[in-house]
Structures are given as structure tokens and as C-alpha cells.
Scaffold this active site. Sequence first.
Site, PDB file in Angstrom:
ATOM      1  N   ILE A  22       0.945  -1.338   0.079  1.00 13.41           N
ATOM      2  CA  ILE A  22      -0.085  -0.002  -0.005  1.00 13.41           C
ATOM      3  C   ILE A  22       0.898   1.140   0.003  1.00 13.41           C
ATOM      4  O   ILE A  22       0.395   2.363  -0.392  1.00 13.41           O
ATOM      5  CB  ILE A  22      -1.214   0.060   1.163  1.00 13.41           C
ATOM      6  CG1 ILE A  22      -2.257   0.828   0.784  1.00 13.41           C
ATOM      7  CG2 ILE A  22      -0.373   0.273   2.363  1.00 13.41           C
ATOM      8  CD1 ILE A  22      -3.475   0.669   1.943  1.00 13.41           C
ATOM      9  N   GLY A  43       3.115  -3.894  11.350  1.00 13.70           N
ATOM     10  CA  GLY A  43       2.548  -4.167  10.217  1.00 13.70           C
ATOM     11  C   GLY A  43       2.317  -3.292   9.138  1.00 13.70           C
ATOM     12  O   GLY A  43       3.346  -2.543   8.842  1.00 13.70           O
ATOM     13  N   ASP A  45       0.951  -0.073   9.398  1.00 15.50           N
ATOM     14  CA  ASP A  45       1.139   1.173  10.019  1.00 15.50           C
ATOM     15  C   ASP A  45       2.560   1.330  10.103  1.00 15.50           C
ATOM     16  O   ASP A  45       2.931   2.476   9.877  1.00 15.50           O
ATOM     17  CB  ASP A  45       0.479   0.853  11.448  1.00 15.50           C
ATOM     18  CG  ASP A  45       0.316   2.409  12.234  1.00 15.50           C
ATOM     19  OD1 ASP A  45       0.625   3.307  11.780  1.00 15.50           O
ATOM     20  OD2 ASP A  45       0.052   2.223  13.446  1.00 15.50           O
ATOM     21  N   GLY A 130      -4.431  -8.443  10.343  1.00 11.99           N
ATOM     22  CA  GLY A 130      -3.014  -9.014  10.731  1.00 11.99           C
ATOM     23  C   GLY A 130      -2.984  -9.060  12.189  1.00 11.99           C
ATOM     24  O   GLY A 130      -3.468 -10.084  12.804  1.00 11.99           O
TER      25      GLY A 130
HETATM   26  P1  ADP Z   1      -4.175  -4.899  12.175  1.00 10.38           P
HETATM   27  O1  ADP Z   1      -3.535  -4.351  13.509  1.00 10.38           O
HETATM   28  O2  ADP Z   1      -5.384  -3.770  11.904  1.00 10.38           O
HETATM   29  O3  ADP Z   1      -4.457  -6.363  12.010  1.00 10.38           O
HETATM   30  P2  ADP Z   1      -1.910  -5.063  10.523  1.00 10.38           P
HETATM   31  O4  ADP Z   1      -1.061  -4.008   9.998  1.00 10.38           O
HETATM   32  O5  ADP Z   1      -1.235  -5.980  11.435  1.00 10.38           O
HETATM   33  O6  ADP Z   1      -3.158  -4.415  10.800  1.00 10.38           O
HETATM   34  O7  ADP Z   1      -2.513  -5.957   9.072  1.00 10.38           O
HETATM   35  C1  ADP Z   1      -3.577  -5.441   8.428  1.00 10.38           C
HETATM   36  C2  ADP Z   1      -3.489  -6.092   7.013  1.00 10.38           C
HETATM   37  O8  ADP Z   1      -2.338  -5.526   6.309  1.00 10.38           O
HETATM   38  C3  ADP Z   1      -2.751  -7.643   6.934  1.00 10.38           C
HETATM   39  O9  ADP Z   1      -3.557  -8.425   6.074  1.00 10.38           O
HETATM   40  C4  ADP Z   1      -1.560  -7.459   6.387  1.00 10.38           C
HETATM   41  O10 ADP Z   1      -1.162  -8.781   5.948  1.00 10.38           O
HETATM   42  C5  ADP Z   1      -1.546  -6.167   5.692  1.00 10.38           C
HETATM   43  N1  ADP Z   1      -0.300  -5.703   5.335  1.00 10.38           N
HETATM   44  C6  ADP Z   1       1.007  -5.476   5.887  1.00 10.38           C
HETATM   45  N2  ADP Z   1       1.704  -4.764   5.545  1.00 10.38           N
HETATM   46  C7  ADP Z   1       1.129  -4.203   4.418  1.00 10.38           C
HETATM   47  C8  ADP Z   1       1.476  -3.344   3.069  1.00 10.38           C
HETATM   48  N3  ADP Z   1       2.695  -2.895   3.384  1.00 10.38           N
HETATM   49  N4  ADP Z   1       0.725  -3.050   2.030  1.00 10.38           N
HETATM   50  C9  ADP Z   1      -0.676  -3.493   2.216  1.00 10.38           C
HETATM   51  N5  ADP Z   1      -0.975  -4.619   3.215  1.00 10.38           N
HETATM   52  C10 ADP Z   1      -0.397  -4.699   4.191  1.00 10.38           C
END
Ligand code: ADP
Length: 179
Positions: A22, A43, A45, A130
Amino acid sequence: MTTPQTSDTNVDARIEVIQGDITEQDVDAIVNAANSSLLGGGGVDGAIHRAAGRQLLEECRTLGGCPTGEAKITRGYHLPARHVIHTVGPVWRGGEHGEAELLANCYRNSLALAAQHGLRTVAFPAISTGIYGYPLDEATAIAVRETRAFLATHPDIEHVTFICFGPHAYQTYLRALGR
Ligand code: ADP
């Protein structure tokens, strides 16, 4: 003569699913699956904060956090995206603690904020799926349902992209959209 499109067809033509990162999306806003402090985390964020640079954290510090299900907007700084919409997904606690409504609110409030700011293109990660542990199938169904409903009543939002971080999420989104 052109064939008139049903509103459903028109809505789905504005929804794209891609497998990717993203932080690389050139859109008006990417949505961040943030935590309620808005001060960064792991993740997606962490990836967004690393790519945007520390000015993003400085702006986030002025926002006073964000309750679960709500959304706040900042600039995108070094990201290709012009803005970041920070929303806080629910932590999965078995499904009987209002998780579905809170996750639906994330999509509704993020898209409403985009519309209020005149933004036309928005990219979402799979919020809560995630670290927060929301089952992917159920989360995807909510993401698709809420996005379709919002687009049907907001022609000003031209394009929504679901960014899938891996083939499993990608296949799940395609299935949810009937593709
Ligand atoms: P949450 O705490 O809301 O679960 P996470 O960041 O752990 O958030 O994960 C949310 C989703 O984002 C997961 O499906 C993860 O695989 C995905 N994710 C992690 N990094 C990226 C990225 N760079 N771009 C897109 N999606 C991502």
C-alpha cells in the site's frame, strides 16, 4: 446506443483488487490500519510511517488519538499518496464484542472522510486482519459490502483499490467480489 449499466455494475467497475504494497500506491489517500494512539505500530502502520517519513508522526501527534471505528486524515509526506486516512480497526475477540459493526464503521468513516475532503481515489489494506486477528473471510465480506454501499451513493469517489499483501488475501477478495 450504449447499454445502460445497472448501479451494481457501475459500482463494481470502480473497485479494483491488487496484490501489492500500500505504501507504493499513487492515490489521493491510502488508509492506514492504525492503533488508537495514532503514533505508529507494526504491520501496515509501521510500513506507512517508514515510507512517509517522520513528519507523518509529527502530524499524528497533534491529532489526540482515534477511537476504534473512527478515522482521521493527515498529509502523505514522502508517500506517493497525497493523504493518509488513519482508521482503527477492532481487535478480534471472538466476534461477539461488536467487532463487525466496528469494522464496518472503519470503511464507512474512512470513505466519508475521503469524500468530505474531495478525494476521488482511495486504497485500503485488509484492516484488522493482521495483528488484530480478524478472520480474513469475514473481514473481506464487510470491506466489500461497505465499499459497494458507499460507492452506490457517492459517485464522487471514483475508484477504490483493495491492496492485498499476499496471494491468500488476493484470492479472498476476488472471491468476495465474485471475480
Ligand atoms: P491490524 O493491526 O489492523 O490487524 P496489520 O498491519 O497487522 O493491522 O495488518 C492488516 C493487514 O495489512 C494484514 O492483512 C497485513 O497482511 C496487511 N499488510 C501489512 N503490510 C502491508 C503493506 N505494506 N501493504 C498492504 N497491506 C499490508
